[in-house]
Design an enzyme around this catalytic site. Sequence first.
Site, PDB file in Angstrom:
ATOM      1  CB  ALA A  70      60.514 -44.175   9.303  1.00 51.08           C
ATOM      2  CG  ASP A  94      59.570 -40.122   8.574  1.00 55.27           C
ATOM      3  OD1 ASP A  94      59.993 -40.883   7.704  1.00 55.27           O
ATOM      4  OD2 ASP A  94      58.386 -39.735   8.624  1.00 55.27           O
TER       5      ASP A  94
END
Length: 331
Positions: free
Chosen positions: A48, A227
């Site tokens: 991420a 994430d």
Amino acid sequence: MVLYAFRYSDGRLFILDQTKLPEKAQYMEITGAAQTAEAIKSMRVRGAPAIGICAAYGLCAEARKNGGDREKLIKAAQGLKGVRPTAKNLSWAVGRMLGALDMPGSLIENLEREAEAIRREDEEANRKIGEYLLSLLPENGAIMTYCNAGALATSKYGTALSPVYLGLERGRRFKVYACETRPFLQGARITAYELNAAGADVIVICDNNAANVLRYEKIDAVITGCDRVAANGDCVNKVGTFGLSVLAKEFGIPFYVAAPASSIDMSAGCGGEIEIEMRGSEEMEFFCGRRIVPEGVKVLNPAFDMTPAENITAIVTESGAVSPKRLKSCV
């Protein structure tokens, strides 16, 4: 050996093609937004924080290529936002770059300054996360991790693996059990690769061996990245994280989620409101170039799953380790 997921220098962006690991460490140049989008979608760059930073630098490369055409940059930025919808960092970083377009002065210089700020902030956040995690771990303990949330998923140190890197700098050595992480094998291919290169003690296990290891080995904590974090503390991470949280809870082992504030989405009330990316069937149908699923058989291949807040001991951000119920204090 020093490894980095990307590097931006003299107006040029290079990324490590992580689809080729561990056989080959090959860097490729990214020359604009379209190539950045392909690299993110194909998971040549992943994690991420890293995809957010690379999207920012990709827009810098795009600006240099198109001579700083503002309208073209806005269109390119909007296209990048949805390439991988689950990770909060991607849309967050692109949003910051769009904001830089309105700053006075040189458009390209403003974009490059903002992208570098995003990278620098991520590195500092990861270091702080590592400090807080170190305070929660024994001097030379054992941890289990999932997927890859290390240096190759961020600007430096990683999130879940940051205490391992900081520990190595200070003479603290952790034993790291890395789940292989089917079907893309980020644990076996990437976590093991970067930790081995750093001189860490890493052991790869099959995903279906996690319960056995947690039962019979002395594991001090399970640490994963994330994430996107919802407002109620639910966390969306690589598919399989939820199952690992259930196992940790069963065996009374702390389950920590390492996430910078840029991964927290207060607009999502709970994990169920977060879009889960679906990947192509070919990732499951083939293994090492050989078909392993019979033709005509359907597959279900979500990239992520949701770990409920009640399974999480603490969410560790750059502001500290907090109970999921107290997440708002970190934002």
